[in-house]
Write a protein that holds these residues in place. Structure first.
Motif, PDB file in Angstrom:
ATOM      1  N   ASN A  43     -46.421  90.684  14.567  1.00  0.00           N
ATOM      2  CA  ASN A  43     -46.867  89.691  15.543  1.00  0.00           C
ATOM      3  C   ASN A  43     -48.385  89.532  15.513  1.00  0.00           C
ATOM      4  OD1 ASN A  43     -45.447  88.147  17.893  1.00  0.00           O
ATOM      5  ND2 ASN A  43     -47.371  88.842  18.763  1.00  0.00           N
ATOM      6  N   VAL A 187     -35.292  82.124  22.222  1.00  0.00           N
ATOM      7  CA  VAL A 187     -36.731  81.975  21.966  1.00  0.00           C
ATOM      8  C   VAL A 187     -37.381  81.127  23.058  1.00  0.00           C
ATOM      9  CG1 VAL A 187     -38.443  81.034  20.368  1.00  0.00           C
ATOM     10  CG2 VAL A 187     -36.460  82.286  19.487  1.00  0.00           C
ATOM     11  N   LEU A 190     -37.894  83.240  26.047  1.00  0.00           N
ATOM     12  CA  LEU A 190     -39.062  84.118  25.950  1.00  0.00           C
ATOM     13  C   LEU A 190     -40.331  83.393  26.384  1.00  0.00           C
ATOM     14  CD1 LEU A 190     -38.418  85.945  22.543  1.00  0.00           C
ATOM     15  CD2 LEU A 190     -38.435  86.980  24.818  1.00  0.00           C
ATOM     16  N   TRP A 191     -40.497  82.172  25.899  1.00  0.00           N
ATOM     17  CA  TRP A 191     -41.708  81.423  26.243  1.00  0.00           C
ATOM     18  C   TRP A 191     -41.664  80.937  27.691  1.00  0.00           C
ATOM     19  CZ3 TRP A 191     -45.983  81.671  23.626  1.00  0.00           C
ATOM     20  CH2 TRP A 191     -45.927  82.056  22.290  1.00  0.00           C
ATOM     21  N   HIS A 194     -42.789  83.797  29.694  1.00  0.00           N
ATOM     22  CA  HIS A 194     -44.255  83.911  29.609  1.00  0.00           C
ATOM     23  C   HIS A 194     -44.935  82.958  30.584  1.00  0.00           C
ATOM     24  CE1 HIS A 194     -48.316  83.942  28.090  1.00  0.00           C
ATOM     25  NE2 HIS A 194     -48.219  82.689  27.687  1.00  0.00           N
ATOM     26  N   LEU A 204     -47.286  89.030  26.368  1.00  0.00           N
ATOM     27  CA  LEU A 204     -46.040  88.794  25.632  1.00  0.00           C
ATOM     28  C   LEU A 204     -46.262  88.119  24.281  1.00  0.00           C
ATOM     29  CD1 LEU A 204     -43.224  87.746  28.137  1.00  0.00           C
ATOM     30  CD2 LEU A 204     -43.204  89.634  26.514  1.00  0.00           C
ATOM     31  N   PRO A 205     -47.017  87.010  24.207  1.00  0.00           N
ATOM     32  CA  PRO A 205     -47.248  86.404  22.888  1.00  0.00           C
ATOM     33  C   PRO A 205     -47.997  87.327  21.942  1.00  0.00           C
ATOM     34  CG  PRO A 205     -47.784  84.861  24.644  1.00  0.00           C
ATOM     35  CD  PRO A 205     -47.592  86.194  25.291  1.00  0.00           C
ATOM     36  N   ASN A 209     -43.719  87.792  21.026  1.00  0.00           N
ATOM     37  CA  ASN A 209     -43.032  86.495  21.043  1.00  0.00           C
ATOM     38  C   ASN A 209     -42.886  85.858  19.666  1.00  0.00           C
ATOM     39  OD1 ASN A 209     -42.700  86.674  23.782  1.00  0.00           O
ATOM     40  ND2 ASN A 209     -43.543  84.655  24.216  1.00  0.00           N
ATOM     41  N   GLY A 213     -39.362  85.911  17.763  1.00  0.00           N
ATOM     42  CA  GLY A 213     -38.804  84.577  17.574  1.00  0.00           C
ATOM     43  C   GLY A 213     -38.458  84.311  16.121  1.00  0.00           C
TER      44      GLY A 213
END
Length: 236
Positions: A43, A187, A190-191, A194, A204-205, A209, A213
């Protein structure tokens, strides 16, 4: 203190050679448990590779290549494998990413335009529905395209097989759209998490993420890509 050393250095339970290989969500869970540290590092590496912005498609393609290796339980040498995939697939990934981005922009512009016209004339309902369908299928097609690139070795082979890669990606979406849609929903969740829990979720990103993803989408589309590969092999 010998008991401490014996406890620490003793052999683990091992893996039953006759045990069935995990499939589906069990396989995904096993991958997450086995590769969680490399996913965190991937990531960060992806974010660093995206800083020039024009490198986003190539960075995503490289991340997908690493994720496919994780799914197939191959040895992953993160730094080496990421940059090797980044360099070898840079131009094709960049061109493909630009095409998919342009198609997404056109679809997003067409949806509200056709929706407004459809209120007054039902003739525009058909192109409106088509634009919505295209906007939904585009992420699946893009993921399938990058997974197909990851399954093609070498820049020369990728250039020669570009048409084949596009065909495999299209067959993958048509053959197995539901797993891709499910992964896309996760996915998006997840965003959404966030956004909803910001600023608590600010990391998180940075942590997970992007790589998670890429792993989820690659996992969802890989079977379809393999089916597309076998189908094109039979046809040829």
């Amino acid at each position: 203190m010998n008991w401490v050393a014996n406890f620490y250095f003793r052999e683990g339970p091992g893996i039953d050679k006759d045990a069935p290989k995990p499939e589906g969500l069990r396989l995904l869970g096993a991958i997450l448990v086995r590769e969680w540290w490399d996913l965190l590092r991937l990531n960060v590496l992806f974010i660093a590779a995206c800083l020039p912005l024009v490198t986003v498609p190539a960075a995503y393609s490289a991340a997908v290549s690493v994720c496919v290796a994780m799914i197939e339980d191959r040895n992953v040498y993160l730094w080496r494998d990421f940059w090797a995939a980044f360099r070898s697939g840079f131009w094709l990934a960049t061109v493909g990413g630009a095409v998919f981005a342009a198609a997404a922009v056109l679809a997003w512009v067409a949806i509200p335009a056709y929706a407004a016209e459809a209120k007054h004339n039902l003739v525009f309902a058909a192109p409106f529905a088509l634009a919505v369908m295209v906007s939904v299928l585009l992420p699946l097609a893009a993921s399938s395209f990058f997974v197909s690139l990851a399954k093609t070795e070498g820049p020369e082979a990728k250039v020669q097989a570009l048409g084949l890669v596009i065909r495999i990606a299209a067959l993958a979406v048509l053959a197995r759209p539901l797993p891709g849609l499910a992964a896309l929903g996760v996915v998006a969740g997840l965003w959404l998490a966030h956004i909803l829990f910001y600023p608590v979720s600010v990391f998180l990103p940075v942590l997970v993420n992007f790589s998670l993803g890429a792993l989820l989408m690659s996992f969802a589309m890989l079977k379809g890509v393999e089916l597309g590969c076998s189908r094109t092999a039979r046809d040829s």
